[in-house]
Each structure stands twice: as structure tokens, then as C-alpha cells.
Design a protein around this motif. Structure first.
Motif, short mmCIF file in Angstrom:
data_model
loop_
_atom_site.label_atom_id
_atom_site.label_comp_id
_atom_site.label_asym_id
_atom_site.label_seq_id
_atom_site.Cartn_x
_atom_site.Cartn_y
_atom_site.Cartn_z
N ASP A 234 0.82 -1.22 0.00
CA ASP A 234 0.00 0.00 0.00
C ASP A 234 0.85 1.27 0.00
O ASP A 234 0.31 2.37 -0.08
CB ASP A 234 -0.92 0.03 1.24
CG ASP A 234 -2.00 -1.04 1.20
OD1 ASP A 234 -2.19 -1.64 0.12
OD2 ASP A 234 -2.64 -1.27 2.24
N GLY A 235 2.16 1.12 0.07
CA GLY A 235 3.04 2.26 0.25
C GLY A 235 3.41 2.95 -1.04
O GLY A 235 2.90 2.65 -2.13
N HIS A 236 4.35 3.90 -0.93
CA HIS A 236 4.69 4.80 -2.03
C HIS A 236 5.83 4.31 -2.90
O HIS A 236 6.17 4.96 -3.90
CB HIS A 236 5.07 6.18 -1.46
CG HIS A 236 6.29 6.16 -0.60
ND1 HIS A 236 7.57 6.19 -1.13
CD2 HIS A 236 6.44 6.09 0.75
CE1 HIS A 236 8.45 6.15 -0.14
NE2 HIS A 236 7.80 6.10 1.00
N TYR A 237 6.44 3.17 -2.59
CA TYR A 237 7.53 2.66 -3.42
C TYR A 237 7.05 2.40 -4.85
O TYR A 237 5.91 1.95 -5.05
CB TYR A 237 8.07 1.35 -2.85
CG TYR A 237 9.11 1.49 -1.76
CD1 TYR A 237 9.30 2.68 -1.07
CD2 TYR A 237 9.92 0.41 -1.42
CE1 TYR A 237 10.26 2.78 -0.07
CE2 TYR A 237 10.87 0.50 -0.41
CZ TYR A 237 11.03 1.69 0.26
OH TYR A 237 11.98 1.79 1.25
N PRO A 238 7.88 2.64 -5.85
CA PRO A 238 7.54 2.25 -7.22
C PRO A 238 7.32 0.74 -7.29
O PRO A 238 7.94 -0.03 -6.54
CB PRO A 238 8.76 2.66 -8.04
CG PRO A 238 9.48 3.65 -7.19
CD PRO A 238 9.20 3.30 -5.76
N TRP A 239 6.47 0.32 -8.20
CA TRP A 239 6.11 -1.09 -8.30
C TRP A 239 7.33 -2.01 -8.46
O TRP A 239 7.42 -3.04 -7.77
CB TRP A 239 5.13 -1.31 -9.44
CG TRP A 239 4.69 -2.74 -9.59
CD1 TRP A 239 5.02 -3.61 -10.59
CD2 TRP A 239 3.84 -3.47 -8.70
NE1 TRP A 239 4.45 -4.84 -10.39
CE2 TRP A 239 3.71 -4.78 -9.24
CE3 TRP A 239 3.19 -3.16 -7.51
CZ2 TRP A 239 2.94 -5.77 -8.63
CZ3 TRP A 239 2.43 -4.14 -6.90
CH2 TRP A 239 2.32 -5.43 -7.46
#
Length: 253
Positions: free
Chosen positions: A172-177
Motif C-alpha cells: 500500500d506504500g509509495h515505493y515504485p512497483w
């Protein structure tokens, strides 16, 4: 007497201390020499006891300070040739001592067993350090626990165990896929749930202390990691390793 301490633990830098009355070693030097010495002084750990530095793999958060520290303290750096050759040139120690994953290295009364593991590096090794009848394991940066890791883990009296990420926070976080997939892959890091499984299934009755280590700043929290481990808290003494300060010192009985 055998003392252990996480000098630093996290994606910003890793360094783990194992020492007896007269000798000590470090596993990784991923923060500056200045910070390593400051944090050791804060815990009253004597750098003059250090006999060697061992490098797990070539990523900067594990060997950023190795070259300067080795030169400053005049101690050898044990590293595999593949790790050395894949490290940035400015991070390579001046006088490396190469080992192979099947070697056992004898230093200052310690027997150091490399533990080949799954991680996205050239030849990543965790370590099991034996002193008399006690075994200390440093098990971080592991995508999944292979049989080799499980075998060495089960022999330990104390461990630094990676509990890198909470799965929901990661996805659910902001890291790129692509980065999310890398972290969660078989060559990435252990999640809280994977760490729980390894400890539950392979932690022995003699295991005195578990330091939850290499927690992600963005995809985990101490509260999440401890919550996951709560069902094991009656079996194991579970502590936390920190990013910006040395942990408490644990003395093995």
C-alpha cells in the motif's frame, strides 16, 4: 562472557558487534567510521579489542565505512572475491582477506562460519559466529530462508534477525512497483511474517535473545514488528535493533 550489540541496523547502514573479554569482531560497516566509534563509545565498547571486520555483501549500507575503519584501526577485512569485485572501487578495503563461502575463519578465539544466502548481490553471506559453546547469528538481507540459513539459524544462542517489512505497508506504500517487487522477491528481504516463521520453526530452545533487525523506515514500524512476534514472546526474548543509535548490549549466559 560474550557481548553482542547492533551498532546500526537499517537500510541507511548496518554494523553488528560480537565480543568477549579480550577480542571482538564487527559484521559489516555500513555507516561512517566516526559514527561507529561514537556509538561504540556510548555503549563503552572498546575498539582496541576489534580483531577483524566481516562483510556480508557489497551494498553500500553494509560496507560504506569498511575501508576507512580498517585503515584507522589496522584490522583485516574479510570479504569474498566476488563481493569485493562488485563493490564500488572507493568502498573496497586496501588489504582484503578473501574467503570462500565454505571456509571457516578463525579470529581471536572466534570461529566464523559464512552462510551463503538468497539476496540480490554477487555472493551474499550471513555469518554464524561461534565462541566456546555459544553461537551468534547475523541473518539480514535474505529474500527467503533457504535450507543453509535454517541449518545455521537453528544452532544459534542469539540472533540478529531481519524483520524488514510489513506486507500491507509495502504493497500500500509509495515505493515504485518494481522496487516493491524487488523487496518482496526471493532475493529481497524478509517480511515480519517470514521472520516469524523462521523463528517459530527453527529457533532452538537455547536461543536466548532475538534482535529484530534491518527494519524498513517506510514499510515497517517497531510496533508492527513486535506485534507480529507477540505469539512467540513467551518462548523468546525479543529486542529491537535501531537505525540511528546502538542497541542495548546483550550478554550471553
Amino acid at each position: 562472557m560474550l557481548e553482542i550489540c547492533a551498532i546500526a541496523s537499517g537500510s541507511n547502514g548496518n554494523c553488528y558487534y560480537i565480543g568477549n573479554n579480550t577480542d571482538a569482531i564487527l559484521i559489516d560497516a555500513g555507516i561512517s567510521t566516526k559514527q561507529i566509534l561514537i556509538r561504540m563509545a556510548e555503549r563503552e565498547l572498546d575498539p582496541r579489542k576489534l580483531k577483524a571486520l566481516f562483510i556480508t555483501h557489497e551494498h553500500g549500507d553494509h560496507m560504506r565505512g569498511a575501508r576507512v575503519l580498517a585503515k584507522r584501526l589496522q584490522i583485516p577485512v574479510y570479504i569474498t572475491a566476488k563481493t569485493y569485485n562488485n563493490a564500488y572501487k572507493n568502498l573496497r578495503p586496501d588489504y582484503p582477506r578473501f574467503f570462500k563461502p565454505e571456509d571457516v575463519i578463525e579470529v581471536g578465539g572466534f570461529s566464523v562460519y559464512p552462510v551463503l544466502k538468497n539476496h540480490d548481490a554477487a555472493e551474499p553471506c550471513s555469518f554464524r559466529v561461534k565462541y566456546h559453546d555459544k553461537n551468534i547469528g547475523v541473518f539480514t538481507d535474505i529474500g527467503e530462508a533457504c535450507d543453509n540459513v535454517k541449518t545455521h539459524f537453528s544452532q544459534c544462542d542469539s540472533v540478529f534477525l531481519e524483520s524488514n517489512y510489513d506486507e500491507k505497508m509495502l504493497w500500500d506504500g509509495h515505493y515504485p512497483w518494481p522496487l516493491k517487487k524487488r523487496v518482496a522477491s526471493d532475493l529481497g528481504h524478509l517480511s515480519n511474517d517470514q521472520a516469524f516463521q523462521l523463528l517459530d520453526e527453527h529457533g532452538s530452545e537455547k536461543l536466548q535473545c532475538v534482535f529484530l533487525s534491518h527494519l524498513s523506515k517506510d514499510n515497517n514500524s517497531p510496533e508492527k514488528a513486535f506485534e507480529t512476534m507477540q505469539p512467540l514472546s513467551e518462548r523468546f526474548n525479543i529486542k529491537l535493533a535501531y537505525r540511528y543509535e546502538a542497541s542495548e548490549i546483550f550478554t550471553l549466559q
